[in-house]
Design an enzyme around this catalytic site. Structure first.
Site, PDB file in Angstrom:
ATOM      1  N   HIS A   1       0.783  -1.074  -0.130  1.00 62.80           N
ATOM      2  CA  HIS A   1      -0.042   0.092  -0.227  1.00 62.80           C
ATOM      3  C   HIS A   1       0.674   1.170   0.118  1.00 62.80           C
ATOM      4  O   HIS A   1       0.454   2.058  -0.837  1.00 62.80           O
ATOM      5  CB  HIS A   1      -0.939  -0.137   1.210  1.00 62.80           C
ATOM      6  CG  HIS A   1      -2.259  -0.794   0.974  1.00 62.80           C
ATOM      7  ND1 HIS A   1      -2.944  -1.424   1.912  1.00 62.80           N
ATOM      8  CD2 HIS A   1      -2.619  -1.199  -0.172  1.00 62.80           C
ATOM      9  CE1 HIS A   1      -3.871  -2.067   1.474  1.00 62.80           C
ATOM     10  NE2 HIS A   1      -3.930  -1.726   0.140  1.00 62.80           N
TER      11      HIS A   1
ATOM     12  N   CYS B   1       2.387  -5.105 -22.494  1.00 61.15           N
ATOM     13  CA  CYS B   1       2.366  -4.075 -21.410  1.00 61.15           C
ATOM     14  C   CYS B   1       2.896  -4.354 -20.034  1.00 61.15           C
ATOM     15  O   CYS B   1       2.779  -3.807 -19.356  1.00 61.15           O
ATOM     16  CB  CYS B   1       0.610  -4.189 -21.214  1.00 61.15           C
ATOM     17  SG  CYS B   1       0.102  -5.749 -20.620  1.00 61.15           S
TER      18      CYS B   1
HETATM   19  C1  PEP Z   1       2.539  -8.571 -16.872  1.00 62.61           C
HETATM   20  O1  PEP Z   1       2.553  -9.889 -16.440  1.00 62.61           O
HETATM   21  O2  PEP Z   1       3.504  -8.440 -17.680  1.00 62.61           O
HETATM   22  C2  PEP Z   1       1.486  -7.793 -16.683  1.00 62.61           C
HETATM   23  C3  PEP Z   1       1.366  -6.669 -17.211  1.00 62.61           C
HETATM   24  O3  PEP Z   1       0.606  -7.938 -15.606  1.00 62.61           O
HETATM   25  P1  PEP Z   1       1.176  -7.936 -14.039  1.00 62.61           P
HETATM   26  O4  PEP Z   1       2.493  -7.386 -14.083  1.00 62.61           O
HETATM   27  O5  PEP Z   1       0.013  -6.985 -13.481  1.00 62.61           O
HETATM   28  O6  PEP Z   1       1.149  -9.484 -13.710  1.00 62.61           O
END
Ligand code: PEP
Ligand code: MG
Length: 590
Positions: free
Chosen positions: A197, A510
């Site tokens: 947090h 992403c």
């Molecule tokens: C990833 O796994 O690259 C992703 C974007 O999701 P997170 O980092 O939230 O697992």
């Protein structure tokens, strides 16, 4: 200074983007120990009153911090204090302590210490990050109440903090919420993770932070110079001249990239040979959408929605969720907003799900698997997301998919949510796009089938690298093995791109890899059409895109796919990267 008098370099988790140089200000969070005292039978009521008063004062303080946080950062961030406030009313805490006072005739401080020790022990039996984060809330509450009962000063009275880099074993949300971002340069901690947090708050307040450094507290003294790079997760204590110069150069470059954007519309993310790359933002909180838009994001490539669930005692209601999604859609009325359904499990555990502890949570009930097990929770979320589709180009992303059957089951749940809304006369789109996140080697190999079942694919490189290499992404001790440039990674990504092309759907990326210059070069060269990065990285990646030619990127990526090892991949990527980009091969590239 460390014993050799040379700089000490530490690696942790990037917890909040940004780079800073400042002076160490150590903050010790030891909860004061209660003296071994008993009370006379007739004084028990006095102790009960003292306990009640300490709880009341602690509660008032937290309510005040919550109010100030709401005014400064918004209601979502302010909710971070709810678990602590609730803890002060929790019968397990309150009645348990009172029982010790009356039955064992100990002081309020000692009774509270015993009770909290018991509860902490209970929580500590599982090592899930979210549970550990709750321990962090427990610690904050313990410190606040105990200091009051024992009449001790509290560590958050910092005095002057100009140029301070706060170094601690661990931090707490209420401490971070009180910091002045204009004076505190950065945060560095032994424990914690990006999901804590306090780290979420640090991101909101734009204070750079690195967590999980293991031993930064023990290795520093007040007043030492320290560099914190919240993007790579690197910390340097007592930097030498070369390190300091590197820092200055990097800071100048970052401010150059950011300065060019604020007033004028940011330049387009187009390569030298005129190929447009969609550059979108990753958001952890709705409040970040405005900053992302100012920095020229062309939409949101990953809106993580777990902030609505983790650390909460109750399932978030549809209306609250709708408002959060709508806020982001309103910031991007004519761009795509990819909302990811709750990605629970792994290191993200909401308290209300009461999931049994698993031996290996990252290989357990995670992502879409939880969605299949908890249709009620996800139905509410899908209703809220669908309502937001009426206001923009909202698309829905499904995490940790392995099979097209999982997408088909998800679509059924989505249909149910849509039918419900339509029956109620609530407007929503019926052509909302659904995308599979490619986060496992199995998904990359099954990309042709997943592409047929989906409207887009988004590569989550953080998990893809973790699962492809079998390296726990949360284990700082293995950071040197978490290598996005292992040849297996470009080979997997190129399969996904190929599958997306054949199916005529968008392939985006992403994970953190897209926000690192060398990673972005590789992904673009392999044919990924859209990159989504944490908003502070937008100016740098845009600048990178504008400085490269797609022809060179493709050549570099083609060499990476056939490279025998990671060093060869990295060398291939450095060719199109000549210029002001930091491409030092290191674990920080994760
Ligand atoms: C990833 O796994 O690259 C992703 C974007 O999701 P997170 O980092 O939230 O697992
Ligand atoms: Mg992931």
């Amino acid at each position: 200074m460390n014993s050799q008098g040379s700089p000490a370099r530490l690696e942790g988790f990037p917890a909040s983007d940004g780079i800073a140089l400042g002076r160490v200000r150590r903050v010790d969070w030891q909860v004061p120990e209660a003296p071994r005292e008993t009370v006379r039978r007739k004084d028990r009521h006095q102790e009960l009153d003292r306990f009640e008063e300490a709880l009341r004062r602690a509660r008032a303080e937290l309510e005040e911090i919550k109010r100030r946080t709401e005014a400064r950062l918004g209601p979502v961030e302010a909710r971070i204090f709810d678990p602590q406030i609730l803890m002060l009313e929790d019968p397990e805490v309150v009645e348990g302590t009172e029982r010790y006072i009356t039955e064992n005739r100990v002081t309020a401080a000692r009774a509270f210490e015993w009770r909290m020790l018991e509860l902490t022990d209970l929580w500590a039996r599982t090592s899930h990050t979210m549970v550990l984060d709750r321990l962090n809330d427990v610690h904050d509450v313990k410190l606040r109440v105990q200091s009051r009962l024992l009449g001790r000063p509290v560590p958050w009275d910092l005095g002057s903090t100009d140029d301070a880099v706060i170094v601690a074993r661990e931090l707490t949300p209420s401490f971070v919420a009180r910091l002045d971002p204009d004076r505190v340069r950065a945060l560095a901690t032994d424990a914690g993770s990006r999901a804590a947090h306090w780290a979420i708050l640090a991101r909101s307040m734009q204070i750079p932070a690195v967590a999980g450094l293991g031993e930064v507290f023990g290795r520093t003294r007040d007043g030492q110079t320290i560099i914190v790079d919240g993007r790579s997760g690197r910390v340097v204590v007592d930097p030498d001249e070369i390190e300091t110069q590197r820092f200055e150069q990097r800071r100048t470059r970052i401010s150059g990239w950011t300065r060019r954007t604020p007033d004028a519309a940011p330049e387009a993310a187009v390569t030298l040979d005129d190929v447009a790359v969609k550059l979108r933002a990753n958001l952890d909180l709705p409040g970040e959408a405005t900053r992302a838009r100012e920095l020229g994001a062309e939409g949101v490539g990953l809106f993580r929605t777990e902030f609505l669930a983790v650390g909460r005692h109750a399932v978030p209601g549809e209306e609250e969720q709708y408002r959060a999604y709508r806020a982001v859609v309103d910031a991007f009325p004519s761009d795509a907003v990819l909302i990811r359904i709750f990605d629970l499990g792994g290191d993200k555990f909401p308290l209300f799900l009461r999931m049994p502890a698993e031996g290996n949570p990252f290989l357990g009930r995670r992502g879409v698997r939880v969605c299949n097990d908890e249709p009620g929770l996800f139905l509410t979320q899908l209703r809220a997301i669908l309502r937001a589709t009426a206001h923009g180009d909202v698309r829905i992303m499904v995490p940790l998919v392995n099979t097209s059957a999982e997408i088909a089951a998800f679509r059924e749940l989505l249909d149910t949510a849509r039918e419900q809304l339509q029956a109620e006369g609530v407007p929503c789109r019926d052509d909302v796009k659904v995308g599979a996140m490619i986060e496992t080697p199995a998904a990359a190999h099954a990309a042709p089938e997943l592409a047929t079942a989906s409207d887009f694919l988004s590569i989550g490189t953080n998990d893809l690298v973790q699962y492809a290499l079998a390296v726990d992404r949360t284990n700082t001790g293995l950071a040197h093995l978490f290598d996005p440039f292992h040849p297996a990674v470009p080979r997997l990504v190129s399969r996904v791109v190929e599958a997306g092309r054949s199916a005529g759907i968008e392939v985006s990326a992403c994970g953190e890899m897209a926000a690192r210059p060398a990673g972005a070069v590789l992904l673009m060269g392999l044919g990924v059409e859209a990159l989504s990065v944490a908003w502070p990285s937008l100016p740098e990646i845009r600048s990178l895109i504008r400085g490269c030619s797609m022809r060179n990127l493709r050549e570099a990526a083609a060499a990476a796919v056939i490279a025998a090892d990671s060093a060869t991949v990295r060398r291939a990527l450095q060719v199109p990267l000549a210029g002001p980009f930091d491409v030092r091969p290191s674990a920080g590239d994760r």
